[in-house]
Design an enzyme around this catalytic site. Structure first.
Site, PDB file in Angstrom:
ATOM      1  N   ARG A 231       0.834  -1.195   0.000  1.00 13.31           N
ATOM      2  CA  ARG A 231       0.000   0.000   0.000  1.00 13.31           C
ATOM      3  C   ARG A 231       0.872   1.249   0.000  1.00 13.31           C
ATOM      4  NH1 ARG A 231      -1.977   0.935   4.260  1.00 13.31           N
ATOM      5  NH2 ARG A 231      -1.233  -0.792   5.527  1.00 13.31           N
TER       6      ARG A 231
ATOM      7  N   TYR B 199      -1.150  -3.348  -6.719  1.00 10.32           N
ATOM      8  CA  TYR B 199      -0.897  -4.198  -5.552  1.00 10.32           C
ATOM      9  C   TYR B 199      -1.958  -4.081  -4.460  1.00 10.32           C
ATOM     10  CZ  TYR B 199       2.135  -7.289  -2.903  1.00 10.32           C
ATOM     11  OH  TYR B 199       2.658  -8.390  -2.261  1.00 10.32           O
TER      12      TYR B 199
ATOM     13  N   LYS C 130      -9.610  -2.435   1.616  1.00 16.18           N
ATOM     14  CA  LYS C 130      -9.348  -1.265   2.445  1.00 16.18           C
ATOM     15  C   LYS C 130     -10.159  -0.059   1.980  1.00 16.18           C
ATOM     16  CE  LYS C 130      -7.074  -3.746   4.918  1.00 16.18           C
ATOM     17  NZ  LYS C 130      -5.835  -4.043   5.541  1.00 16.18           N
TER      18      LYS C 130
ATOM     19  N   HIS D   1     -10.727  -2.391  11.368  1.00 19.91           N
ATOM     20  CA  HIS D   1      -9.613  -3.215  10.881  1.00 19.91           C
ATOM     21  C   HIS D   1      -9.355  -4.316  11.916  1.00 19.91           C
ATOM     22  CE1 HIS D   1      -5.118  -3.237   9.402  1.00 19.91           C
ATOM     23  NE2 HIS D   1      -5.828  -4.140   8.774  1.00 19.91           N
TER      24      HIS D   1
ATOM     25  N   SER E 206      -1.383  -3.354  10.310  1.00 17.35           N
ATOM     26  CA  SER E 206      -1.000  -4.240   9.218  1.00 17.35           C
ATOM     27  C   SER E 206       0.273  -5.012   9.571  1.00 17.35           C
ATOM     28  CB  SER E 206      -0.767  -3.417   7.955  1.00 17.35           C
ATOM     29  OG  SER E 206      -1.934  -2.687   7.659  1.00 17.35           O
TER      30      SER E 206
ATOM     31  N   CYS F 254       0.753  -7.197  11.865  1.00 15.46           N
ATOM     32  CA  CYS F 254       1.000  -7.304  13.307  1.00 15.46           C
ATOM     33  C   CYS F 254       0.234  -8.459  13.943  1.00 15.46           C
ATOM     34  CB  CYS F 254       0.677  -5.987  13.995  1.00 15.46           C
ATOM     35  SG  CYS F 254       1.862  -4.697  13.583  1.00 15.46           S
TER      36      CYS F 254
ATOM     37  N   ASP G   8      -9.357  -9.769   8.832  1.00 19.75           N
ATOM     38  CA  ASP G   8      -8.851  -8.416   8.563  1.00 19.75           C
ATOM     39  C   ASP G   8      -9.871  -7.302   8.809  1.00 19.75           C
ATOM     40  OD1 ASP G   8      -6.444  -7.013   7.623  1.00 19.75           O
ATOM     41  OD2 ASP G   8      -7.634  -6.399   5.904  1.00 19.75           O
TER      42      ASP G   8
ATOM     43  N   ARG H 139       2.436 -11.985  -0.433  1.00 20.94           N
ATOM     44  CA  ARG H 139       1.095 -12.316   0.066  1.00 20.94           C
ATOM     45  C   ARG H 139       0.535 -13.551  -0.621  1.00 20.94           C
ATOM     46  NH1 ARG H 139      -1.514  -8.679   4.076  1.00 20.94           N
ATOM     47  NH2 ARG H 139       0.102  -7.137   4.397  1.00 20.94           N
TER      48      ARG H 139
END
Ligand code: GTP
Ligand code: SPV
Ligand code: MN
Length: 595
Positions: A70, A211, A220, A240, A262, A264, A287, A379
């Site tokens: 991002r 991406y 998001k 989130h 993110s 974590c 998420d 990912r």
């Protein structure tokens, strides 16, 4: 165009975008398997998708080295007044931003097909679901959307002639001249990337990146930035957060929603398999959580997504076996390494490192190489339904009732393993002041400590001060049905740099303490920061950890916390009079307790 679109707003929008972006062709997606397979075939034929011999229907993609995460610096919340976007968001006036972006969009799909992707966030037709339509010139985006959202012609049926949807415009920003060869990963240079949101008109415009969250606009952009603004207007919450169901040995269920920034630990905790005997954990989402107050006054959460776009490095049978089992077939991998026998590999995977591999940039790699084989933000894209511990109620339109909220982040020092808030307002203070070391999920420096309130700094679609107030308001509406609020840190390190806490399946011990607190069974000691497990109350039976390490993990270092105060004051000061009075008071009280 392959079908006639009956919805008036949609057919008008398709025409407008086509006139502006000048694609060679328009294709309306139906979400079928045939469509997916056909797109994959085209991607294989042009050497963009690499089939993996070891995993059926699974493919590896390599992005441009400049387009790997991002781009928060290029992400905008464009509202009429800058005050509405608030101090934590980038802002450009909507008219100006649209003019500027139209300049980029002009002719940007030349030489490409424009895909129209109708999708639903949440089960199709469910009252809580939202319909979006993404227009994109990236076939990679189309197949990822097939997994991450519910793409279907049923969505178009549901829209009818007059139904409303959230328009999500995306282009990789790389038109093709006649005869020009396409690159493996077309995208625009960083300074031309724009990830723009117009929350006042429920509109998303993204340009220049292919991406993840920049390009898969249901995630998001729609389900957090646009949805958070809707949620405030309509008194619900878009967060989130992972959602999990924990069942204790007596069969009692608890539902936990946890917000970590993110990279974590959300995906890992969402699928965690408890080390404690008799405890069971099931995944509802990894998420994003959409939460509404139900008829019984409790808060109910749904996962609006259909898949996982998970961090690959660090994922192994040791750390996250349920994720590994979700990755056996029908997976898309991005920026992982390729082994000589046709499988993917990344740092932290089980077993020995391969003696040779092709790294994420497509170059030879050996264990002697000075760089990682997989990008740290590599990912996997996998269907949620592939997860062996997906909760049977994960698609229930009414959601699951949340008992516990958890906030957290990545802190090498200061923050203990776990503590409980003193009450709801104090819990909101903990969320509002959460801080974490930055990760590779965003382009930029890694390991810098920053305030990331509620793990929403990059994802809140309006003024964060108002967002804090929204949390306080929701607490008032929930009254005695409020979830309890805890704070965790799995990432505390010893002086020699090692993680003090084993993490992963052992995190169940911490969750158990929370459930026992809810049931009034576990003791806690009041400290200036909140309630810490009383000596011996955190179940460490069978765990190989020294009592010194345990002491350190639960230690509240008053001096270190005092040193945090100026940074919290600084963090709060940017909100001016949008900072709720109650949080200002929380800070004062906190200072007083620290003495
Ligand atoms: P996003 O998808 O970016 O929102 O990330 P996420 O919050 O889902 O993070 P994820 O679960 O993918 O974890 C990110 C990294 O943290 C991985 O490399 C994990 O192995 C690591 N991690 C997760 N949980 C733990 C833990 O309990 N302890 C330690 N030491 N590392 C963890
Ligand atoms: C995150 O960064 O929080 C993610 C990955 O979940 S992305 O979809 O790229 O936003
Ligand atoms: Mn995330």
């Amino acid at each position: 165009m392959n079908v006639t679109v009956k919805n008036k707003k949609l057919s008008q929008w398709i025409k407008e975008v086509a006139d502006l972006c000048k694609p060679d062709d328009i294709y309306v997606c139906n979400g079928s398997k045939e469509e997916y397979d056909q797109m994959v075939k085209t991607l294989i034929d042009s050497n963009i998708a690499i089939p993996l011999k070891k995993r059926p229907n699974s493919y590896l993609f390599r992005s441009d080295p400049s387009d790997v995460a991002r781009v928060e610096d290029r992400t905008y919340i464009s509202t009429q007044s800058q005050d509405e976007a608030g101090p934590t968001n980038n802002w450009i006036d909507p008219t100006e931003l649209k003019e500027l972006m139209k300049g980029f969009y002009k002719g940007c799909m030349t030489g490409r097909t424009m895909y129209v992707i109708p999708f639903s966030m949440g089960p199709i037709g469910s009252p809580i679901a939202k319909i979006g339509v993404e227009i994109s010139d990236s076939p990679y985006v189309v197949i990822n959307m097939h997994i991450m959202t519910r793409v279907s012609d049923r969505v178009l049926e549901l829209l009818g002639t007059d139904g409303d949807f959230i328009p999500c415009l995306h282009s990789v920003g790389a038109p093709l001249e006649k005869g020009q060869e396409d690159s493996i990963w077309p995208c625009a240079p960083i300074e031309n990337k724009y990830i723009s949101h117009f929350p006042e008109e429920n509109l998303i415009w993204s340009y220049g990146s292919g991406y993840g969250g920049n390009a898969l606009l249901g995630k998001k952009c729609l389900a957090l930035r646009i949805a958070s603004a809707m949620a405030r207007r309509e008194s619900w919450m878009a967060e989130h957060m992972l959602i999990l169901r924990l069942t204790n040995p007596e069969g009692k269920q608890y539902h936990i929603a946890a917000a970590f920034p993110s990279a974590c630990g959300k995906t890992n905790l969402a699928m965690m398999q408890p080390s404690l005997p008799g405890w069971k954990c099931e995944c509802v989402g990894d998420d994003i959580a959409w939460m509404k107050i139900g008829p019984d006054g409790r808060l109910y959460a749904i996962n609006p997504e259909n898949g996982f776009f998970g961090v690959a490095p660090g994922t192994s049978y040791d750390t996250n076996p349920m994720a590994m089992d979700s990755l056996k077939d029908n997976v898309l991998f991005t920026n992982c390494a390729l082994t000589d026998d046709g499988d993917v590999w990344w740092e932290g995977m089980d077993g020995d490192e391969p003696a040779h591999a092709i790294d994420w940039k497509g170059n030879d790699w050996t264990p002697e190489s000075s760089h990682d084989a997989a990008h740290p933000n590599a990912r996997f894209t996998a269907l949620a339904s592939k997860c062996p511990v997906i909760c049977e109620d994960w698609e229930k339109p009414e959601g699951v009732p949340i008992d516990i909220f958890v906030f957290g982040g990545r802190r090498g020092t200061v923050v203990p393993l776990v503590y409980e808030s003193l009450n709801w307002e104090h819990g909101v203070f903990l969320g509002a002041t959460a801080a974490s070391e930055t990760t590779a999920a965003n382009i930029g420096a890694v390991g810098n400590l920053r305030r990331d309130p509620f793990a929403m700094k990059p994802f809140c679609g309006y003024n964060m001060g108002d967002y804090f107030q929204h949390w306080l308001n929701m607490g008032e509406k929930l009254g005695d049905k409020r979830p309890r609020i805890f704070y965790v840190n799995w990432f505390r390190r010893s002086e020699d740099g090692k993680f003090l806490w084993p993490g992963f399946s052992e995190n169940s011990r911490v969750l158990k303490w929370m459930c026992d607190r809810v049931d009034g069974k576990a003791g806690a000691e009041e400290t200036p920061i909140g309630l810490i497990p009383k000596d011996g109350e955190l179940d460490t039976s069978g765990l190989d950890i020294s009592s010194e390490d345990m002491k350190e993990l639960l230690h509240v270092d008053t001096k270190a916390w005092k040193a945090e105060i100026p940074d919290i004051e600084n963090h709060f000061s940017v909100f001016g009079d949008r900072l709720p009075e109650k949080l200002r008071n929380q800070l004062k009280e906190f200072e007083k307790r620290l003495g």
